[in-house]
Design a protein around this motif. Structure first.
Motif, PDB file in Angstrom:
ATOM      1  N   ASP A   1      -1.940  56.137  19.050  1.00  0.00           N
ATOM      2  CA  ASP A   1      -0.931  56.393  20.072  1.00  0.00           C
ATOM      3  C   ASP A   1      -0.248  55.075  20.439  1.00  0.00           C
ATOM      4  O   ASP A   1      -0.498  54.027  19.829  1.00  0.00           O
TER       5      ASP A   1
ATOM      6  N   GLY B   1       4.264  64.844  20.118  1.00  0.00           N
ATOM      7  CA  GLY B   1       2.957  64.340  20.515  1.00  0.00           C
ATOM      8  C   GLY B   1       1.796  64.936  19.771  1.00  0.00           C
ATOM      9  O   GLY B   1       0.647  64.819  20.224  1.00  0.00           O
TER      10      GLY B   1
ATOM     11  N   LEU C   1       3.463  58.127  18.556  1.00  0.00           N
ATOM     12  CA  LEU C   1       2.372  58.573  17.697  1.00  0.00           C
ATOM     13  C   LEU C   1       2.641  58.185  16.246  1.00  0.00           C
ATOM     14  O   LEU C   1       3.726  58.451  15.713  1.00  0.00           O
TER      15      LEU C   1
END
Length: 288
Positions: free
Chosen positions: A29, A122, A13
């Motif tokens: 991403d 994340g 990320l």
């Protein structure tokens, strides 16, 4: 002068933030998928403006404090301000805006306003941290205005609330709010987005039960989750026909149509004592 973009990342990320306005400019991403609206000036030139020290508009674009009138535009003054880079590591960034004579001409309080970005596990954590460095009480609020890319148009997307909601939009009158609401229909926890939702400018939900929502493509099930435990209000907004949707956790609201314009009476404002710091956090989580 070219815009200064600062990057942080962890794992797959990556986040890009402009020092001008502390606006998020990119969230990608590992596949290279971009989650943030591109800021096309032909449609809407902003990406993720931050609201401080007000959310929404003021009656006559002004307020009174201790009998003196101050002019202040909708959403405040951060958008064009250059923030100081106070900290920049591989996965974190702290940007700082301080009061100065120019700002005090429109907002008469001494403050330090920090926007802290962290990429971890994340997710992106965004913290708005305000310190009153003056000698008296300070009146302010803050909110996010993040635009998420919807390349197929918003009508291909659902906003799914964490909990079952009876959703009522607060009715706007220009930049101000009325003392009335209108029911917004949902399908269970899912709000099927329509451009007609923007007929009254936006969907402003004064006190949703949910503390998070997911913006999901109806066909792929992919999108983004926004968690806003520290925020009282939620706004959804886009321009008619535009390929983005703003998901906006707010801790303030626009003036009522019958506001007396005294900032110490303003609805949903915080009173921060001298020397105190207050922090509000929300999180952005790509759904891949």
């Amino acid at each position: 002068m070219s815009e200064k973009i600062l990057y942080i990342s962890e794992g797959s990320l990556s986040l890009g933030v402009s020092a001008t306005g502390a606006q998020i400019k990119s969230l990608k991403d590992g596949s290279g998928k971009e989650y943030i609206w591109c800021g096309d000036p032909a449609v809407w030139p902003k990406t993720c403006p931050i609201m401080f020290p007000i959310c929404g508009g003021l009656k006559e674009d002004a307020f009174y404090y201790e009998g003196k009138r101050y002019s202040l535009e909708k959403h405040g003054f951060t958008l064009t301000r250059e923030f100081e880079v106070e900290k920049h590591t591989d996965n974190s960034l702290v940007l700082l805006l301080k009061s100065n004579d120019e700002i005090k001409a429109m907002y008469p309080f001494d403050f330090e306003f920090r926007v802290c970005f962290t990429v971890k596990d994340g997710a992106v954590e965004v913290a708005f941290s305000t310190t009153n460095i003056g000698t008296g009480d300070m009146y302010y609020t803050t909110g996010a205005h993040e635009g998420y890319s919807c390349p197929e148009g918003i009508e291909a997307y659902d906003v799914v609330f964490d909990k079952e909601e009876d959703l009522y939009r607060t009715v706007l009158n220009g930049n101000l709010i009325e003392h009335k609401t209108e029911k917004v229909e949902t399908d269970g926890r899912a709000l099927h987005m329509k451009y007609s939702h923007m007929d009254n400018d936006c969907l402003m939900f004064y006190s949703p039960i949910s503390r998070g929502v997911r913006l999901l493509n109806r066909n792929t099930g992919k999108g983004v989750r926004v968690e806003f435990e520290d925020f009282s209000h939620l706004v959804l907004w886009t321009k008619k026909g535009a390929p983005y949707l703003c998901i906006e956790p707010w801790n303030g609201v626009p003036d009522r149509v019958d506001s007396d314009m005294d900032i110490t009476h303003k609805e949903s404002m915080f009173k921060l004592e001298a020397g105190k710091t207050q922090t509000f956090v929300h999180r952005i989580i790509p759904i891949v």
